[in-house]
Design an enzyme around this catalytic site. Structure first.
Site, PDB file in Angstrom:
ATOM      1  N   ASP A  89       0.828  -1.206   0.000  1.00 55.48           N
ATOM      2  CA  ASP A  89       0.000   0.000   0.000  1.00 55.48           C
ATOM      3  C   ASP A  89       0.863   1.257   0.000  1.00 55.48           C
ATOM      4  O   ASP A  89       0.643   2.187  -0.790  1.00 55.48           O
ATOM      5  CB  ASP A  89      -0.917  -0.015   1.231  1.00 55.48           C
ATOM      6  N   ASP A 141      -9.013  -2.506   2.663  1.00 55.20           N
ATOM      7  CA  ASP A 141      -8.906  -1.886   3.980  1.00 55.20           C
ATOM      8  C   ASP A 141      -9.927  -2.451   4.963  1.00 55.20           C
ATOM      9  O   ASP A 141      -9.863  -2.163   6.156  1.00 55.20           O
ATOM     10  CB  ASP A 141      -9.092  -0.366   3.855  1.00 55.20           C
TER      11      ASP A 141
END
Length: 497
Positions: A333, A393
């Site tokens: 990420d 997420d």
């Protein structure tokens, strides 16, 4: 040179008049725009997109006097156009562009006497004003300030925490049923037929992260083709996930269990209708996915079902695998958000480009929870009118929460791991929103979620003196072919398969 986002507020001549807002780019070093419509002055829009206005002889002054004029982008500079438009009596200049909107840059000192507002607008938006509002349109420019906090984040927070908590709890329920089946030989065969879980090992975790990296890079370079593949996969996977979620609820209803014979099997009629409903929901979303007024609700429902089913189905065998998965995806990420701008030619983040649709592609990836922004600003019109949270997420920390819940079930620890890890996830989301509000930049949520959840799980295990067991996972788990007695940490016999 700075580029600022503003809004062109257009009003038609009907009764009551229709209105619509469009994104514009202007240079605040040249002109300041009103912060609200209260102080804005409306001008009649004159569509002169048949010219580029590089010469004063191109347009009669009678067509421009006291009007807002829109011309095409051409070879001459923006301020040359502005000087000509001002000399012919125009009060506002809009420059239509068929390409992506870019910053307005020119040497202002060359034209100190130019005072009329100049803004860049998409050519398609000018066409839209005629189609939606008619040929007689009044327009004005303004630029409302960006709000410090948007209440849509609260909705995103509630959806994400609810999904993680429910997914973890559902995984724990499935684990409890597994334990009962292991302890009862009569239920073992039935349970094995129903079992559809997939267990992640450290090797499959690494392979999964590599696939994610490759897929993201492929999307960056071949977005306009692969986006439809992702949409198709999402429709199929979300329909199946919605079916699994609703079937689990329907299974608790004691009535309406009539069956019909089909393909040598007895199938409940209500499940046939449920399958048709789930397929219809996915098809409706696919057809109307670009309808911003309500399609986001259906996408979020399908997305929540997808995340729930993923968290319940994919099992992390131990905390070690959780650390490897969350750690690698955290690096993934951060790299694709913060590091790739130094690599790409246009200086843009690969992650942000793919999320927004590279090169202005109108099709967006459906792998996000979307909630319309509740506070209105130029950014709402120009960028993304939704607050977004990627499925990753939710799913990635959710897998750790699910492991904590299963570990609670296995060790009869009164849900202490599950509750604390869920609270840690909520705290991580709050930290994400705080940094987002302070920096006004998109954030990789895993940067805050991963440390919060991993550290919390580790502290609870250390405090309860169960770190070794928590790290290695449950001692009862063995391969499907094994039928030998299972051993506890102290070497004594445990449950038999």
């Amino acid at each position: 040179v700075t580029a600022d986002e503003g809004i062109l507020h257009a009003s038609g001549s009907g009764v009551p008049p229709l209105t619509k807002d469009y994104c514009v780019i202007y240079n605040s070093h040249w002109i300041s725009l009103p912060k609200s419509l209260d102080n804005a002055t409306f001008r009649t829009l004159e569509n002169l997109t048949s010219t580029v206005l590089c010469s004063s002889s191109e347009v009669p002054s009678v067509l421009m006097k006291d009007k807002a004029v829109v011309v095409m982008r051409g070879n001459c500079t923006f301020l040359e156009k502005a000087r000509i438009a001002q000399s012919l009596g125009a009060k506002m200049l809009l420059i239509a562009s068929k390409t992506r909107l870019s910053p307005l840059s020119d040497n202002k000192t060359d034209f100190e006497n130019v005072t009329l507002p100049v803004a860049l607008i998409r050519y398609n938006d000018i066409i839209d004003t005629q189609l939606v509002l008619g040929n007689e349109v009044n327009v004005t420019l303004y630029s409302p300030p960006l709000p410090e906090f948007d209440c849509s984040m609260v909705v995103i927070f509630l959806i994400s925490v609810f999904t993680v908590a429910l997914g973890g709890y559902w995984s724990g329920v499935a684990e409890l049923e597994n334990l009962k089946a292991i302890a009862s030989p009569g239920e073992r065969e039935t349970r094995q037929k129903k079992e559809d879980n997939v267990t992640f090992t450290p090797v499959t975790v690494i392979l999964f992260v590599v696939i994610c990296c490759v897929m993201l890079v492929l999307l960056y370079f071949f977005y306009k083709w692969l986006v439809y593949v992702i949409i198709s996969v999402f429709c199929l996977a979300s329909a199946m996930s919605l079916y699994n979620c609703l079937a689990a609820l329907i299974g608790e209803i004691p009535f309406g269990k009539c069956r019909i014979a089909c393909c040598n099997k007895n199938i409940e009629v209500r499940l046939i209708f449920l399958a048709a409903f789930c397929i219809a929901a996915a098809v409706v979303w696919a057809v109307f996915r670009n309808e911003d007024r309500w399609a986001w609700i259906l996408q979020d429902i399908l997305g929540v079902a997808f995340c729930l089913n993923f968290i319940k189905t994919l099992k992390m065998p131990n905390f070690k695998s959780c650390v490897i998965l969350l750690g690698l995806l955290l690096l993934y990420d951060v790299f694709f958000v913060f590091i790739t701008p130094f690599i790409t030619k246009n200086g843009a983040s690969i992650m942000v480009e793919v999320a927004a649709g590279p090169f202005g592609n109108s099709e967006k990836l459906p792998v996000v929870i979307r909630v319309p922004r509740l506070e209105y600003s130029a950014s709402t019109v120009c960028d993304i009118p939704f607050s977004l949270l990627g499925f990753g997420d939710i799913i990635v920390p959710g897998l750790l929460v699910a492991y904590c819940r299963r570990f609670d079930v296995q060790t009869s620890s009164s849900s202490v791991y599950y509750i604390t890890c869920t609270i840690a996830y909520a705290i991580g989301m709050v930290l994400t929103f705080i940094v987002l509000a302070l920096t006004k930049m998109g954030q990789p949520a895993l940067l805050y979620l991963v440390p919060c959840t991993l550290i919390t799980g580790s502290l609870v295990a250390w405090r309860r003196k169960e770190m070794k067991k928590f790290w290695k996972g449950s001692s009862y788990q063995v391969s499907d072919s094994s039928r030998t007695p299972l051993l506890q940490d102290d070497g004594t016999s445990g449950l038999h398969r």
